[in-house]
Design a protein around this motif. Sequence first.
Motif, mmCIF file in Angstrom:
data_model
loop_
_atom_site.group_PDB
_atom_site.id
_atom_site.type_symbol
_atom_site.label_atom_id
_atom_site.label_comp_id
_atom_site.label_asym_id
_atom_site.label_seq_id
_atom_site.Cartn_x
_atom_site.Cartn_y
_atom_site.Cartn_z
ATOM 1 N N MET A 1 2.422 -2.717 47.482
ATOM 2 C CA MET A 1 2.058 -2.717 46.076
ATOM 3 C C MET A 1 0.882 -1.778 45.819
ATOM 4 N N HIS A 2 -0.057 -1.778 46.746
ATOM 5 C CA HIS A 2 -1.217 -0.901 46.601
ATOM 6 C C HIS A 2 -0.788 0.560 46.499
ATOM 7 N N GLN A 3 0.235 0.935 47.281
ATOM 8 C CA GLN A 3 0.693 2.314 47.271
ATOM 9 C C GLN A 3 1.291 2.697 45.918
ATOM 10 N N ALA A 4 1.982 1.786 45.308
ATOM 11 C CA ALA A 4 2.547 2.064 43.986
ATOM 12 C C ALA A 4 1.441 2.295 42.972
ATOM 13 N N HIS A 5 0.365 1.540 43.092
ATOM 14 C CA HIS A 5 -0.768 1.723 42.174
ATOM 15 C C HIS A 5 -1.415 3.089 42.346
ATOM 16 N N LEU A 6 -1.484 3.587 43.580
ATOM 17 C CA LEU A 6 -2.038 4.920 43.806
ATOM 18 C C LEU A 6 -1.242 5.979 43.051
ATOM 19 N N LEU A 7 0.070 5.870 43.120
ATOM 20 C CA LEU A 7 0.921 6.837 42.435
ATOM 21 C C LEU A 7 0.821 6.672 40.922
ATOM 22 N N ILE A 8 0.860 5.455 40.454
ATOM 23 C CA ILE A 8 0.762 5.209 39.013
ATOM 24 C C ILE A 8 -0.565 5.720 38.462
ATOM 25 N N ASP A 9 -1.651 5.488 39.205
ATOM 26 C CA ASP A 9 -2.961 5.974 38.772
ATOM 27 C C ASP A 9 -2.975 7.491 38.665
ATOM 28 N N LYS A 10 -2.390 8.163 39.638
ATOM 29 C CA LYS A 10 -2.347 9.621 39.621
ATOM 30 C C LYS A 10 -1.538 10.122 38.427
ATOM 31 N N ILE A 11 -0.420 9.477 38.154
ATOM 32 C CA ILE A 11 0.405 9.859 36.998
ATOM 33 C C ILE A 11 -0.353 9.628 35.704
ATOM 34 N N ALA A 12 -1.078 8.518 35.636
ATOM 35 C CA ALA A 12 -1.813 8.165 34.414
ATOM 36 C C ALA A 12 -2.957 9.134 34.113
ATOM 37 N N VAL A 13 -3.613 9.635 35.143
ATOM 38 C CA VAL A 13 -4.787 10.484 34.904
ATOM 39 C C VAL A 13 -4.472 11.972 34.889
ATOM 40 N N SER A 14 -3.294 12.350 35.331
ATOM 41 C CA SER A 14 -2.964 13.771 35.392
ATOM 42 C C SER A 14 -1.631 14.052 34.715
ATOM 43 N N GLU A 15 -1.714 14.562 33.509
ATOM 44 C CA GLU A 15 -0.496 14.908 32.778
ATOM 45 C C GLU A 15 0.284 15.997 33.521
ATOM 46 N N GLN A 16 -0.431 16.927 34.137
ATOM 47 C CA GLN A 16 0.233 17.998 34.882
ATOM 48 C C GLN A 16 0.984 17.443 36.088
ATOM 49 N N PHE A 17 0.353 16.506 36.814
ATOM 50 C CA PHE A 17 1.010 15.884 37.958
ATOM 51 C C PHE A 17 2.272 15.167 37.510
ATOM 52 N N ALA A 18 2.175 14.392 36.429
ATOM 53 C CA ALA A 18 3.326 13.654 35.918
ATOM 54 C C ALA A 18 4.449 14.622 35.552
ATOM 55 N N HIS A 19 4.109 15.694 34.868
ATOM 56 C CA HIS A 19 5.107 16.693 34.470
ATOM 57 C C HIS A 19 5.765 17.320 35.696
ATOM 58 N N ASP A 20 4.941 17.722 36.664
ATOM 59 C CA ASP A 20 5.469 18.361 37.870
ATOM 60 C C ASP A 20 6.381 17.413 38.649
ATOM 61 N N LEU A 21 5.976 16.159 38.751
ATOM 62 C CA LEU A 21 6.761 15.164 39.487
ATOM 63 C C LEU A 21 8.111 14.917 38.815
ATOM 64 N N ILE A 22 8.092 14.727 37.523
ATOM 65 C CA ILE A 22 9.342 14.483 36.785
ATOM 66 C C ILE A 22 10.247 15.704 36.855
#
Length: 58
Positions: free
Chosen positions: A1-22
């Motif tokens: 569960m902790h690992q999922a939070h790391l990814l969610i936090d990164k997506i939440a704080v970085s619009e560029q990361f979220a865009h690149d990942l999607i």
Amino acid sequence: MHQAHLLIDKIAVSEQFAHDLINAAQLSNKTEVDKLISATGLPLRSILNIHQTILELI
């Protein structure tokens, strides 16, 4: 569960990361998806599980 939070936090704080990942996921670019997720510090096993989940969501 902790690992999922790391990814969610990164997506939440970085619009560029979220865009690149999607974008990489939509293009089925597994190498890029893995690279982006591993940059968050997640272990490989978590990356594989998350990668599959992302592909199922889109």
